[in-house]
Write a protein that holds these residues in place. Structure first.
Motif, short mmCIF file in Angstrom:
data_model
loop_
_atom_site.label_atom_id
_atom_site.label_comp_id
_atom_site.label_asym_id
_atom_site.label_seq_id
_atom_site.Cartn_x
_atom_site.Cartn_y
_atom_site.Cartn_z
N ALA A 77 15.59 25.09 -5.85
CA ALA A 77 14.64 23.99 -6.09
C ALA A 77 13.32 24.29 -5.37
O ALA A 77 12.24 23.98 -5.87
N ALA A 78 13.43 24.92 -4.20
CA ALA A 78 12.22 25.24 -3.42
C ALA A 78 11.33 26.23 -4.20
O ALA A 78 10.11 26.09 -4.22
N GLN A 79 11.97 27.20 -4.85
CA GLN A 79 11.20 28.19 -5.64
C GLN A 79 10.50 27.49 -6.81
O GLN A 79 9.34 27.76 -7.09
N ILE A 80 11.21 26.57 -7.45
CA ILE A 80 10.62 25.85 -8.59
C ILE A 80 9.42 25.04 -8.13
O ILE A 80 8.34 25.10 -8.73
N ARG A 81 9.58 24.32 -7.01
CA ARG A 81 8.48 23.50 -6.49
C ARG A 81 7.30 24.39 -6.10
O ARG A 81 6.15 24.05 -6.35
N LYS A 82 7.61 25.56 -5.53
CA LYS A 82 6.55 26.50 -5.12
C LYS A 82 5.78 26.98 -6.36
O LYS A 82 4.55 27.01 -6.39
N ASP A 83 6.53 27.33 -7.41
CA ASP A 83 5.89 27.80 -8.66
C ASP A 83 4.99 26.70 -9.23
O ASP A 83 3.86 26.97 -9.61
N PHE A 84 5.51 25.47 -9.26
CA PHE A 84 4.73 24.37 -9.84
C PHE A 84 3.47 24.12 -9.01
O PHE A 84 2.38 23.98 -9.56
#
Ligand SMILES: NC(=O)c1ccc[n+]([C@@H]2O[C@H](COP(=O)([O-])OP(=O)(O)OC[C@H]3O[C@@H](n4cnc5c(N)ncnc54)[C@H](O)[C@@H]3O)[C@@H](O)[C@H]2O)c1
Length: 216
Positions: free
Chosen positions: A47-54
């Motif tokens: 989830a952290a990677q997704i939030r970082k990408d967004f």
């Protein structure tokens, strides 16, 4: 930081993840909400990677966040990712090589319309020129500069024989086309201002084999 400098820093893996997010969102209704945790579970990404990408791509991501705890609105997020990938508009594509692969892409390629609109198919072999597939007439590769001067061509898919792939790509890039999808196994060279993606079955099999061996 200039936009071009920003682009340099974006890895291929990140772009691959954006296309993965888009595919995942297509399974939901536009009115649904999805959290980074839910998406992470579905895609095997944290989830952290997704939030970082967004947050690194979407400056106004907060406009997609609904009532606290609900996650992102699917339609809003989808449109933002489409915008980043530049697929919220029609991109004109040509196929260079009207052999088995070129025709398979044209006839069965499942290319998403209107995002990618095939506007021409070209070949070097005289006996193929003039034949028509799916309402599109095969033209000579030597006509590419003229056609590219008459209409905007955003990208070219190279499906020619390996022995002539560089030669035809040179014609394509000299016609001002700035994006190439190379389907041949030849390491085609392009000028610095042209982007190229290679789809090489052997390289993919090598990658796959690595993961197979690692899993054993
Ligand atoms: N990336 C992939 O998934 C994938 C899959 C299949 C094929 N390929 C590659 O795509 C390319 C096209 O494959 P295909 O099966 O459509 O081939 P094909 O032989 O059916 O046609 C390719 C084109 O090359 C031209 N050509 C054929 N033989 C030639 C020669 N000896 N000299 C000059 N030109 C010649 C023809 O005009 C034809 O349009 C090949 O380079 C192949 O290796 C890639």
């Amino acid at each position: 930081m200039k936009t071009s400098e920003k682009k340099e820093k974006i890895s291929r893996k990140t772009i691959q993840r954006l296309t993965m997010y888009l595919k995942c969102l297509e399974k939901f209704s536009p009115d649904d909400y999805i959290s980074s945790e839910e998406m992470g579970v579905l895609l095997g990404v944290t989830a952290a990677q997704i939030r970082k990408d967004f947050s690194s791509f979407i400056t106004n991501i907060e406009t997609c966040i609904g009532i606290r705890g609900k996650g992102y609105n699917v339609k809003c997020l989808y449109e933002m990712i489409e915008n980043i990938l530049g697929i919220n508009k029609q991109n004109n594509v040509i196929i260079v090589g009207a052999g088995k692969l070129g025709n398979a892409i044209l006839l069965e390629g499942d290319i998403e319309k209107p995002r990618f609109n095939i506007v021409g198919i070209f070949d070097i072999t005289k006996s193929r020129i003039g034949k028509e597939y799916k309402g599109i007439k095969i033209s000579s590769v030597s006509d590419i500069p003229k056609i590219a001067s008459e209409q905007r061509i955003d990208m070219a898919i190279i499906t020619e024989n390996k022995s002539i792939a560089q030669q035809v790509t040179d014609i394509v890039t000299q016609s001002g086309i700035k994006a190439i999808l190379n389907m041949t196994s030849l390491e085609i060279k392009v000028p610095r201002d042209v982007v190229i993606e290679h789809i090489d079955l052997n390289r993919k099999l090598q990658e796959l084999n690595y993961w197979k061996e690692k899993a054993e």
